[in-house]
Design a protein around this motif. Structure first.
Motif, mmCIF file in Angstrom:
data_model
loop_
_atom_site.group_PDB
_atom_site.id
_atom_site.type_symbol
_atom_site.label_atom_id
_atom_site.label_comp_id
_atom_site.label_asym_id
_atom_site.label_seq_id
_atom_site.Cartn_x
_atom_site.Cartn_y
_atom_site.Cartn_z
ATOM 1 N N ALA A 129 23.909 43.723 57.553
ATOM 2 C CA ALA A 129 25.270 43.834 58.084
ATOM 3 C C ALA A 129 26.281 43.255 57.102
ATOM 4 O O ALA A 129 27.351 43.834 56.868
ATOM 5 N N ILE A 134 29.862 44.488 57.906
ATOM 6 C CA ILE A 134 29.841 44.660 59.362
ATOM 7 C C ILE A 134 29.683 43.281 59.998
ATOM 8 O O ILE A 134 28.859 42.472 59.542
ATOM 9 N N SER A 139 29.122 44.026 66.301
ATOM 10 C CA SER A 139 28.363 45.269 66.331
ATOM 11 C C SER A 139 27.340 45.261 67.463
ATOM 12 O O SER A 139 27.174 46.260 68.182
#
Length: 204
Positions: A129, A134, A139
């Motif tokens: 990630a 991210i 998420s």
């Protein structure tokens, strides 16, 4: 002011940093030295180190709050290690590591090993990630919300069709799930069509 001068040798001293990445890495090295000094840990090669309060916590990670959510804690830890140069050079290396850890999890032969290997897999997924820019916490929360929304749709369809969820097998439940996904796809397509048609109507 002393701290600013110490942490920015490329501005106030003899340090040479050509890119923002080099500046950041140098800054993290300086901060790690400061954390080590504050913890009583010697960082010079010739000096005798003093045992820190937590021998398992390196100076580079000093100050990390253990009260952080586990995903954020792992992400910050990996950020600090990466700023000091300990990081995969490309995304492919992380993907390979995910596959390796998943295989080791499947091969674990007792619960203690499974827990350890699952943690290793989660840790690498956080790194994945990070490499993709991210937020792993956000998420995962989004994925949980999507799962809840779709399962609510499964319950709705089951009710409309007079089906009892507990009496259904996995195949029947998955069929309801796929129906919900199709409903969502159709709703998105209709929304996109309306959005595309609106500018044309305004021009007309």
């Amino acid at each position: 002011m002393t701290k600013i001068v110490r942490r920015h040798p490329h501005v106030f001293g003899d340090g040479a940093a050509r890119t923002s990445g080099e500046v950041l890495r140098a800054w993290e090295v300086i901060k790690a030295d400061e954390r080590a000094a504050a913890a009583g840990v010697a960082t010079d090669a010739g000096a005798a180190p003093v045992k820190p309060a937590d021998p398992d916590m390196p100076a580079a990670f000093a100050g990390l709050s253990r009260s952080l959510p586990a995903l954020a804690y792992a992400n910050e830890m990996q950020d600090r290690a990466a700023s000091l140069g300990y990081d995969w050079p490309d995304l492919e290396g992380v993907i390979d590591k995910v596959a390796e850890e998943a295989t080791e999890l499947l091969q674990a032969n007792d619960q203690a090993n499974r827990i350890e290997e699952y943690g290793d897999l989660m840790f690498v997924l956080v790194n994945l990630a990070r490499k993709l820019d991210i937020d792993p916490e956000a998420s995962l929360r989004a994925a949980s919300r999507k799962f809840a929304r779709r399962f609510a749709g499964v319950e709705r369809l089951a009710g409309q069709r007079h089906l009892e969820l507990k009496a259904l097998g996995l195949d029947a439940l998955d069929e309801l799930w796929q129906d919900i996904k199709r409903e969502e796809a159709e709703a998105r397509a209709q929304a996109d069509a309306r959005e595309h048609a609106a500018p044309q109507e305004e021009q007309a």
